[in-house]
Scaffold this motif. Sequence first.
Motif, PDB file in Angstrom:
ATOM      1  N   ILE A 111      -9.029 -15.894 -43.795  1.00 29.62           N
ATOM      2  CA  ILE A 111      -9.376 -14.480 -43.623  1.00 29.62           C
ATOM      3  C   ILE A 111      -8.248 -13.748 -42.907  1.00 29.62           C
ATOM      4  CG2 ILE A 111     -10.968 -12.858 -42.516  1.00 29.62           C
ATOM      5  CD1 ILE A 111     -13.139 -15.024 -42.797  1.00 29.62           C
ATOM      6  N   MET A 112      -7.715 -14.358 -41.842  1.00 34.18           N
ATOM      7  CA  MET A 112      -6.638 -13.711 -41.088  1.00 34.18           C
ATOM      8  C   MET A 112      -5.379 -13.571 -41.933  1.00 34.18           C
ATOM      9  SD  MET A 112      -6.199 -12.232 -38.266  1.00 34.18           S
ATOM     10  CE  MET A 112      -4.744 -11.226 -37.972  1.00 34.18           C
ATOM     11  N   GLN A 113      -5.068 -14.576 -42.731  1.00 34.80           N
ATOM     12  CA  GLN A 113      -3.905 -14.476 -43.620  1.00 34.80           C
ATOM     13  C   GLN A 113      -4.075 -13.333 -44.613  1.00 34.80           C
ATOM     14  OE1 GLN A 113      -3.461 -18.344 -45.412  1.00 34.80           O
ATOM     15  NE2 GLN A 113      -3.130 -19.360 -43.445  1.00 34.80           N
ATOM     16  N   LYS A 114      -5.287 -13.202 -45.129  1.00 34.41           N
ATOM     17  CA  LYS A 114      -5.567 -12.114 -46.068  1.00 34.41           C
ATOM     18  C   LYS A 114      -5.406 -10.754 -45.388  1.00 34.41           C
ATOM     19  CE  LYS A 114      -7.468 -12.305 -49.756  1.00 34.41           C
ATOM     20  NZ  LYS A 114      -7.006 -12.271 -51.164  1.00 34.41           N
ATOM     21  N   VAL A 115      -5.872 -10.655 -44.128  1.00 34.59           N
ATOM     22  CA  VAL A 115      -5.727  -9.407 -43.372  1.00 34.59           C
ATOM     23  C   VAL A 115      -4.248  -9.094 -43.153  1.00 34.59           C
ATOM     24  CG1 VAL A 115      -6.073  -8.334 -41.113  1.00 34.59           C
ATOM     25  CG2 VAL A 115      -7.971  -9.514 -42.239  1.00 34.59           C
ATOM     26  N   LEU A 116      -3.471 -10.077 -42.701  1.00 39.76           N
ATOM     27  CA  LEU A 116      -2.052  -9.853 -42.438  1.00 39.76           C
ATOM     28  C   LEU A 116      -1.323  -9.413 -43.701  1.00 39.76           C
ATOM     29  CD1 LEU A 116      -1.228 -12.868 -40.091  1.00 39.76           C
ATOM     30  CD2 LEU A 116      -1.350 -10.458 -39.452  1.00 39.76           C
ATOM     31  N   LEU A 117      -1.620 -10.068 -44.820  1.00 38.70           N
ATOM     32  CA  LEU A 117      -0.973  -9.689 -46.071  1.00 38.70           C
ATOM     33  C   LEU A 117      -1.327  -8.260 -46.453  1.00 38.70           C
ATOM     34  CD1 LEU A 117       0.725 -10.571 -48.512  1.00 38.70           C
ATOM     35  CD2 LEU A 117      -1.385 -11.349 -49.599  1.00 38.70           C
ATOM     36  N   ALA A 118      -2.598  -7.894 -46.280  1.00 38.35           N
ATOM     37  CA  ALA A 118      -3.020  -6.541 -46.640  1.00 38.35           C
ATOM     38  C   ALA A 118      -2.395  -5.489 -45.736  1.00 38.35           C
ATOM     39  CB  ALA A 118      -4.541  -6.445 -46.567  1.00 38.35           C
ATOM     40  N   VAL A 119      -2.207  -5.832 -44.448  1.00 39.61           N
ATOM     41  CA  VAL A 119      -1.608  -4.890 -43.504  1.00 39.61           C
ATOM     42  C   VAL A 119      -0.106  -4.744 -43.753  1.00 39.61           C
ATOM     43  CG1 VAL A 119      -1.047  -4.513 -41.072  1.00 39.61           C
ATOM     44  CG2 VAL A 119      -3.362  -5.187 -41.727  1.00 39.61           C
ATOM     45  N   ALA A 127      -7.273 -14.803 -35.208  1.00 36.46           N
ATOM     46  CA  ALA A 127      -6.752 -13.480 -34.849  1.00 36.46           C
ATOM     47  C   ALA A 127      -5.965 -13.535 -33.545  1.00 36.46           C
ATOM     48  CB  ALA A 127      -7.893 -12.474 -34.751  1.00 36.46           C
ATOM     49  N   ARG A 128      -6.506 -14.243 -32.547  1.00 26.16           N
ATOM     50  CA  ARG A 128      -5.773 -14.373 -31.280  1.00 26.16           C
ATOM     51  C   ARG A 128      -4.442 -15.075 -31.486  1.00 26.16           C
ATOM     52  NH1 ARG A 128     -10.863 -15.758 -29.104  1.00 26.16           N
ATOM     53  NH2 ARG A 128     -10.286 -17.965 -29.043  1.00 26.16           N
ATOM     54  N   GLY A 129      -4.409 -16.028 -32.393  1.00 29.22           N
ATOM     55  CA  GLY A 129      -3.161 -16.719 -32.685  1.00 29.22           C
ATOM     56  C   GLY A 129      -2.101 -15.800 -33.254  1.00 29.22           C
ATOM     57  N   GLU A 130      -2.533 -14.714 -33.889  1.00 27.13           N
ATOM     58  CA  GLU A 130      -1.593 -13.718 -34.432  1.00 27.13           C
ATOM     59  C   GLU A 130      -1.457 -12.516 -33.510  1.00 27.13           C
ATOM     60  OE1 GLU A 130       0.262 -14.150 -36.983  1.00 27.13           O
ATOM     61  OE2 GLU A 130      -0.645 -15.967 -37.819  1.00 27.13           O
ATOM     62  N   ARG A 131      -1.974 -12.640 -32.293  1.00 30.75           N
ATOM     63  CA  ARG A 131      -1.886 -11.583 -31.271  1.00 30.75           C
ATOM     64  C   ARG A 131      -2.617 -10.304 -31.680  1.00 30.75           C
ATOM     65  NH1 ARG A 131       4.271 -11.228 -29.538  1.00 30.75           N
ATOM     66  NH2 ARG A 131       4.506 -11.153 -31.802  1.00 30.75           N
ATOM     67  N   TYR A 132      -3.756 -10.488 -32.311  1.00 31.38           N
ATOM     68  CA  TYR A 132      -4.655  -9.380 -32.623  1.00 31.38           C
ATOM     69  C   TYR A 132      -5.920  -9.531 -31.783  1.00 31.38           C
ATOM     70  CZ  TYR A 132      -2.294  -7.408 -36.735  1.00 31.38           C
ATOM     71  OH  TYR A 132      -1.418  -6.774 -37.574  1.00 31.38           O
ATOM     72  N   SER A 133      -6.505  -8.420 -31.396  1.00 36.06           N
ATOM     73  CA  SER A 133      -7.812  -8.439 -30.757  1.00 36.06           C
ATOM     74  C   SER A 133      -8.867  -8.112 -31.808  1.00 36.06           C
ATOM     75  CB  SER A 133      -7.882  -7.433 -29.603  1.00 36.06           C
ATOM     76  OG  SER A 133      -7.654  -6.116 -30.071  1.00 36.06           O
ATOM     77  N   VAL A 134     -10.110  -8.509 -31.532  1.00 39.22           N
ATOM     78  CA  VAL A 134     -11.200  -8.320 -32.488  1.00 39.22           C
ATOM     79  C   VAL A 134     -12.305  -7.512 -31.830  1.00 39.22           C
ATOM     80  CG1 VAL A 134     -12.952  -9.464 -33.891  1.00 39.22           C
ATOM     81  CG2 VAL A 134     -10.679 -10.481 -33.675  1.00 39.22           C
ATOM     82  N   ASP A 135     -12.712  -6.438 -32.500  1.00 42.52           N
ATOM     83  CA  ASP A 135     -13.833  -5.611 -32.055  1.00 42.52           C
ATOM     84  C   ASP A 135     -15.022  -5.939 -32.956  1.00 42.52           C
ATOM     85  OD1 ASP A 135     -15.534  -3.744 -31.068  1.00 42.52           O
ATOM     86  OD2 ASP A 135     -14.254  -2.006 -31.456  1.00 42.52           O
ATOM     87  N   ALA A 136     -15.964  -6.748 -32.445  1.00 40.20           N
ATOM     88  CA  ALA A 136     -17.076  -7.249 -33.266  1.00 40.20           C
ATOM     89  C   ALA A 136     -18.306  -6.367 -33.126  1.00 40.20           C
ATOM     90  CB  ALA A 136     -17.412  -8.682 -32.883  1.00 40.20           C
ATOM     91  N   VAL A 137     -18.961  -6.118 -34.253  1.00 40.32           N
ATOM     92  CA  VAL A 137     -20.196  -5.341 -34.304  1.00 40.32           C
ATOM     93  C   VAL A 137     -21.198  -6.111 -35.150  1.00 40.32           C
ATOM     94  CG1 VAL A 137     -21.262  -3.166 -34.962  1.00 40.32           C
ATOM     95  CG2 VAL A 137     -18.905  -3.180 -34.146  1.00 40.32           C
ATOM     96  N   SER A 138     -22.423  -6.248 -34.673  1.00 42.56           N
ATOM     97  CA  SER A 138     -23.478  -6.901 -35.446  1.00 42.56           C
ATOM     98  C   SER A 138     -24.270  -5.851 -36.210  1.00 42.56           C
ATOM     99  CB  SER A 138     -24.425  -7.685 -34.535  1.00 42.56           C
ATOM    100  OG  SER A 138     -23.770  -8.794 -33.970  1.00 42.56           O
ATOM    101  N   SER A 139     -24.495  -6.125 -37.476  1.00 41.57           N
ATOM    102  CA  SER A 139     -25.275  -5.207 -38.310  1.00 41.57           C
ATOM    103  C   SER A 139     -26.567  -5.892 -38.713  1.00 41.57           C
ATOM    104  CB  SER A 139     -24.472  -4.811 -39.552  1.00 41.57           C
ATOM    105  OG  SER A 139     -25.252  -4.011 -40.406  1.00 41.57           O
TER     106      SER A 139
END
Length: 337
Positions: free
Chosen positions: A303-311, A93-105
Amino acid sequence: MSEDKSARAANIFDVARLAGVSHQTVSRVLNDLPNVRPATRARVEQAIAQLRYSPSPAARALVTRRTRTIGLVTPGVSDFGPTSIATHFNVAARGERYSVDAVSSLDPDPAGIRTVVEGLMRQRVDAIVLIVNDVAVLEVVQGLDVSVPLVAAAATQRRHPNLVSIDQYRGARAAVRHLAEQGHERILHLAGPPRNPDALERLRGWRDELAARRLEAVEPEHGDWSAASGHRRGLALDLAPGDAVFVGNDHMAIGVLSALRERGLRVPEDVSVMGFDDVPEAAFLLPPLTTVRQDFAALGELIMQKVLLAVEEPDAVTESTPLPTHLVVRESTRRRD
């Protein structure tokens, strides 16, 4: 430039005006998106430099309707697999200049998962990623209806456009195949938690490979991924010289190795032991552990590629082929005489 413009910071509309383009085009350049002609991109970049324009995250989100933030839901455990996936996804994600907001469930209850997802939605994340370690969560994921892309890392025999995974099933079959080819006719399995998707796929692979070779499938034992549970189960396993054990992960295999030493069974002279994961310690055990390596870095990137494609292409529907595993043969397995 007039005095009133020089007295305030430039905004995206100033850049668009100077470059002779729309503010949407400026936004595409700022976010490094495709479909901008090189000459147009150069004009926009020149205008940005001339005006010394620096967009704030809030302003960028207002114009693009994106925050360049991804919500990550992780299980509330420190197991090697989920932790590795989260780490490598953050790197991707950082490589694509995205930040990540992580939550543990901690709670796999459907209502609890929905609450976590809805909380991330209120923070206006661009997408949500879930690392799944319980089949109940997998069922919830497939039934969620959210307004942003949702991608899940989960092993399952059924394909789904929103799922990505490493091929646990074929990895397990390769592990059992190796043990069978070493001459073992009785191959026990110490499986992971009975509701864990990875454990279920490894269990399925073990059963199917034994069935294909017409070998007996002794009812498996279950651990909780920890070395302590591997030790407890290892003390009680019904083993005899010439047998082999396919252990559901490397940490449980560490416990099994310790238990077998206490029982006076030598590895690999009496019993072969196979792990899964290839944790950093696996090569330095006594004996070094034969195991199945998972490429968590590749999974994080997928996972990141899948996110980018979906966005970027919300109407595109793609199914990802599970990533392959790799058998790593060391000294804890041995051919039977």
